[in-house]
Design a protein around this motif. Sequence first.
Motif, PDB file in Angstrom:
ATOM      1  N   UNK A 203       0.836  -1.195   0.000  1.00  0.00           N
ATOM      2  CA  UNK A 203       0.000   0.000   0.000  1.00  0.00           C
ATOM      3  C   UNK A 203       0.874   1.249   0.000  1.00  0.00           C
ATOM      4  N   UNK A 204       0.441   2.247  -0.782  1.00  0.00           N
ATOM      5  CA  UNK A 204       1.180   3.498  -0.867  1.00  0.00           C
ATOM      6  C   UNK A 204       0.223   4.664  -0.673  1.00  0.00           C
ATOM      7  N   UNK A 205       0.767   5.755  -0.171  1.00  0.00           N
ATOM      8  CA  UNK A 205       0.003   6.986   0.004  1.00  0.00           C
ATOM      9  C   UNK A 205       0.930   8.151  -0.321  1.00  0.00           C
ATOM     10  N   UNK A 206       0.465   9.028  -1.188  1.00  0.00           N
ATOM     11  CA  UNK A 206       1.235  10.218  -1.526  1.00  0.00           C
ATOM     12  C   UNK A 206       0.422  11.437  -1.153  1.00  0.00           C
ATOM     13  N   UNK A 207       1.071  12.433  -0.576  1.00  0.00           N
ATOM     14  CA  UNK A 207       0.398  13.660  -0.146  1.00  0.00           C
ATOM     15  C   UNK A 207       1.145  14.859  -0.707  1.00  0.00           C
ATOM     16  N   UNK A 208       0.392  15.870  -1.107  1.00  0.00           N
ATOM     17  CA  UNK A 208       0.990  17.102  -1.597  1.00  0.00           C
ATOM     18  C   UNK A 208       0.426  18.274  -0.806  1.00  0.00           C
ATOM     19  N   UNK A 212       1.279  27.188  -2.880  1.00  0.00           N
ATOM     20  CA  UNK A 212       2.033  28.361  -2.436  1.00  0.00           C
ATOM     21  C   UNK A 212       3.244  27.952  -1.588  1.00  0.00           C
ATOM     22  N   UNK A 213       3.193  26.768  -1.002  1.00  0.00           N
ATOM     23  CA  UNK A 213       4.255  26.367  -0.079  1.00  0.00           C
ATOM     24  C   UNK A 213       5.384  25.650  -0.816  1.00  0.00           C
ATOM     25  N   UNK A 214       5.041  24.643  -1.580  1.00  0.00           N
ATOM     26  CA  UNK A 214       6.077  23.927  -2.319  1.00  0.00           C
ATOM     27  C   UNK A 214       5.430  23.036  -3.384  1.00  0.00           C
ATOM     28  N   UNK A 215       6.254  22.373  -4.139  1.00  0.00           N
ATOM     29  CA  UNK A 215       5.806  21.423  -5.150  1.00  0.00           C
ATOM     30  C   UNK A 215       6.276  20.019  -4.786  1.00  0.00           C
ATOM     31  N   UNK A 216       6.260  19.734  -3.508  1.00  0.00           N
ATOM     32  CA  UNK A 216       6.723  18.427  -3.036  1.00  0.00           C
ATOM     33  C   UNK A 216       5.584  17.421  -3.011  1.00  0.00           C
ATOM     34  N   UNK A 217       5.950  16.179  -3.240  1.00  0.00           N
ATOM     35  CA  UNK A 217       5.020  15.063  -3.140  1.00  0.00           C
ATOM     36  C   UNK A 217       5.632  14.066  -2.163  1.00  0.00           C
ATOM     37  N   UNK A 218       4.957  13.870  -1.044  1.00  0.00           N
ATOM     38  CA  UNK A 218       5.478  13.004   0.014  1.00  0.00           C
ATOM     39  C   UNK A 218       4.903  11.598  -0.169  1.00  0.00           C
ATOM     40  N   UNK A 233       9.885   8.609   0.374  1.00  0.00           N
ATOM     41  CA  UNK A 233      10.668   9.607  -0.355  1.00  0.00           C
ATOM     42  C   UNK A 233       9.864  10.897  -0.454  1.00  0.00           C
ATOM     43  N   UNK A 234      10.578  12.016  -0.485  1.00  0.00           N
ATOM     44  CA  UNK A 234       9.960  13.292  -0.779  1.00  0.00           C
ATOM     45  C   UNK A 234      10.373  13.690  -2.189  1.00  0.00           C
ATOM     46  N   UNK A 235       9.418  13.643  -3.098  1.00  0.00           N
ATOM     47  CA  UNK A 235       9.701  13.974  -4.490  1.00  0.00           C
ATOM     48  C   UNK A 235       9.466  15.458  -4.713  1.00  0.00           C
ATOM     49  N   UNK A 236      10.423  16.107  -5.326  1.00  0.00           N
ATOM     50  CA  UNK A 236      10.295  17.525  -5.636  1.00  0.00           C
ATOM     51  C   UNK A 236      10.046  17.676  -7.131  1.00  0.00           C
ATOM     52  N   UNK A 237       8.889  18.264  -7.488  1.00  0.00           N
ATOM     53  CA  UNK A 237       8.540  18.414  -8.887  1.00  0.00           C
ATOM     54  C   UNK A 237       9.446  19.413  -9.596  1.00  0.00           C
ATOM     55  N   UNK A 238      10.142  20.241  -8.821  1.00  0.00           N
ATOM     56  CA  UNK A 238      11.127  21.123  -9.437  1.00  0.00           C
ATOM     57  C   UNK A 238      12.257  20.339 -10.076  1.00  0.00           C
ATOM     58  N   UNK A 239      12.617  19.188  -9.461  1.00  0.00           N
ATOM     59  CA  UNK A 239      13.637  18.323 -10.066  1.00  0.00           C
ATOM     60  C   UNK A 239      13.151  17.758 -11.394  1.00  0.00           C
TER      61      UNK A 239
END
Length: 334
Positions: A203-208, A212-218, A233-239
């Motif tokens: 099972x996986x869960x991703x939260x954004x 205004x704060x960031x473009x991260x996906x946890x 992992x914390x994925x940064x959409x800027x990358x």
Amino acid sequence: MEVPYIANYKLVVQIIGVLSTMNPKLMISSAEKIGNNQDLLAQILLRLPAKSLIKFKCVSKQWLSLISNPHFCLSHTRHQGHEGFLHPTALLLKVQYVLSPEFHVVPLKHFSQVPFFHYISTPYLNILQSCNGLFVCETDDDDNNVSEYFICNPTTKQFKKLSFLQNPIKDEKECLQMMPMPTPLRGNRLEIYRYFGESGGRLYLAATCHAYIDLDLYVHQMASDYSHWFLKHRLNMGDAMEVFPELNLGCHPFSSGFSGVSFVGSERKEEVKVVIWADGKIICYDFNDGAWKMIHDPGLGLKIGTPIEYFNHLHEQRFIPYKYFESVYVFEDM
């Protein structure tokens, strides 16, 4: 009108790959032997893709009976899996809050033409869930103010209306427990979207957070004993924008520009891929390689999803992904 049967056992020879090594007389003889051996024929057909089996139903009445057998269909589904789990061939992206039988098809393995749900004659259709090739759909009848529910197989274009017991029998042994949730993000960050998913039995869960704060996906993964979530992992959409400069995420004040997060496994490796709709393209973060990759690019100047009357900007759209598996499953009472 009866379906025309094509009595052509050379198809069997094509399946076992011996056309180039056998003379014509031997080919016909071997094909007949295979065709008359139900067990051997079943073992060969189990190894074929679902859409090929649907075509092969026209070979003969014998093949039609075998391929339509519910036990064979179940065996085929299990055989097509990898280590006990199926892997989707495509994702269906539906715009959230819009009732329509239309969706975008995102190929994952090969180009897969997924039938739309027009064979369920209703202008208002909502996909609720998908699992191993079957979809649960809801249709709204505005005239009678009644919702109907169907289970359908897009590959075979079959569907069945669901009926529910008014007084279902309760199992005294059944025990439901509250699912633990991940630890809140630090810094009082406001979560705005959560994406649940499953892949390979995990099972996986991703939260954004708010754009205004960031473009991260946890991305969180459930522990094997289901006792807690841990941050994978914390994925940064800027990358991702550095890898794909054509992406323009975070340009809208009220939306980050990505959604439709899905979790897709790999047939060769254990780690999961996080598939994301980002600014009209489909990208993924592959945990096997630790890299961003492009899965589906509709082409220069084209984007998946366009502004419609509900949304003035492309990034305002929210997509819900549904996994599509090619399956020959049939409903026994149809």
